[in-house]
Write a protein that holds these residues in place. Structure first.
Motif: not given
Length: 341
Positions: A136-140, A162-163, A194-195, A262-265
């Motif tokens: 899991v990645l974040h925008q901060f 996978a991210f 993507n998934d 675009h959620d799972k890359i």
């Protein structure tokens, strides 16, 4: 994580963070995936995959055998076929079977579908690879440090990471490196999927201001930097505009166009070890480090030349064309017996 590694990555983040306009592909304007017997071609345990075959009979439950080609482990599951959904490749309705990937070790995996007293069809292990669950990645601004991380490596030596970017809406820069896995790669060696099986990005064909590749050393891999533009607009459109609302099939919009998730890359890297590709199966344990930072304008850097040497991945051979038999099923169910719904 070692202090010098943190300083190296933060130094790259600062040096390459000079504002430059970057042009990124966005939204659902992606070319459709090619027709395939399985989609996506890379997944992780619990992730849903879709199998396509004209011999599948609507409403029939099939036994599905997963066999890890390098670990040689076998897991059976089941799924019920349907012929009511459109294929993302061309919008045509085709018989399909959706199943969740069972608990399996990373690496190439052969899938065999059994039903109607006979083997229905098989998916070769060069067409499907299991990898580790998404990070899991974040925008901060943050530094993610995962020691002991291992990723799946396909039959051709491509490694898959996978991210999960479902929590990333604002424009963000990401920089990632593998500590203890000193591999090299160039722009032409990196593709993102993507998934659903869409090709999301081919770095060799994209704006150089959207990514960077910085050489590693004898301990650390090359460092991949990637700028992801804002997705707040994309998310707002899907929430507020009727045409972009999802149909009963979440792969399609209400207006009949396909939806691109675009959620799972999955980042696929054909990396060089100096003497070839990684051995198929699973990477050695390494420390995966990902540094993120809010960035509205893109990054700049030098895109590396290809570090790949070509050739198939190494590793122990497996027994090819091993489809097993229905006799393997729990309880010694006889041939032709289907698991109950």
């Amino acid at each position: 994580m070692n202090r010098w590694v943190t300083l190296v990555l933060l130094g790259i983040l600062g040096a390459l963070g000079t504002p430059h306009v970057a042009d990124a592909g966005c939204g659902c304007a992606k070319p459709p995936p090619f027709r395939a017997a399985i989609r996506p071609s890379v997944a992780w345990p619990t992730e849903t995959i879709t199998l396509f075959n004209d011999n599948l009979v609507n409403g029939v439950t099939y036994n599905v055998r997963f066999r890890s080609s390098v670990a040689h482990s076998v897991v059976w599951t089941k799924g019920t076929a349907d012929n009511t959904h459109k294929d993302l490749a061309d919008g045509q309705v085709r018989p399909r079977l959706t199943v969740a990937v069972p608990p399996l070790p990373p690496g190439p995996c052969r899938i065999t579908i059994w039903g109607q007293n006979l083997k229905a069809f098989s998916i070769d292990d060069q067409d499907f690879t299991v990898t580790a669950p998404p990070i899991v990645l974040h925008q901060f601004g943050e530094t993610i440090d995962q020691p002991g991380y291992q990723a799946g490596v396909g039959r051709d030596g491509t490694v898959y990471l996978a991210f999960d970017l479902s929590q990333v809406s604002d424009a963000t820069s990401f920089y990632g490196a593998a500590i203890g896995l000193p591999v090299a790669f160039g722009a032409g060696d990196v593709i993102m999927y993507n998934d659903q099986g869409f090709t999301m990005q081919m770095l060799a064909a994209t704006s150089p201001n959207q990514f960077s590749i910085t050489a590693g050393d004898t301990v650390m891999s090359d460092v991949l930097g990637y700028w992801r533009h804002e997705f707040a607009t994309y998310k707002q459109q899907h929430q507020q505009l009727h045409d972009f609302a999802l149909d009963q099939d979440p792969n399609w919009h209400m207006d009949g166009t396909y939806h691109v998730n675009h959620d799972k890359i999955v980042v696929a890297i054909s990396a060089s070890t100096g003497g070839g590709h990684l051995a198929r199966g699973v990477t050695p344990p390494f420390e995966l480090v990902v540094v993120s930072a809010a960035n509205t304008t893109g990054i700049t850097g030098i895109s590396g030349s290809s570090g790949a040497t070509g050739g198939a991945g190494g590793g122990a051979d497996d027994t090819s064309d091993d489809d097993g038999s229905l006799g393997e099923l729990p309880g010694a169910l006889g041939a032709g017996t289907l698991l109950p719904k």
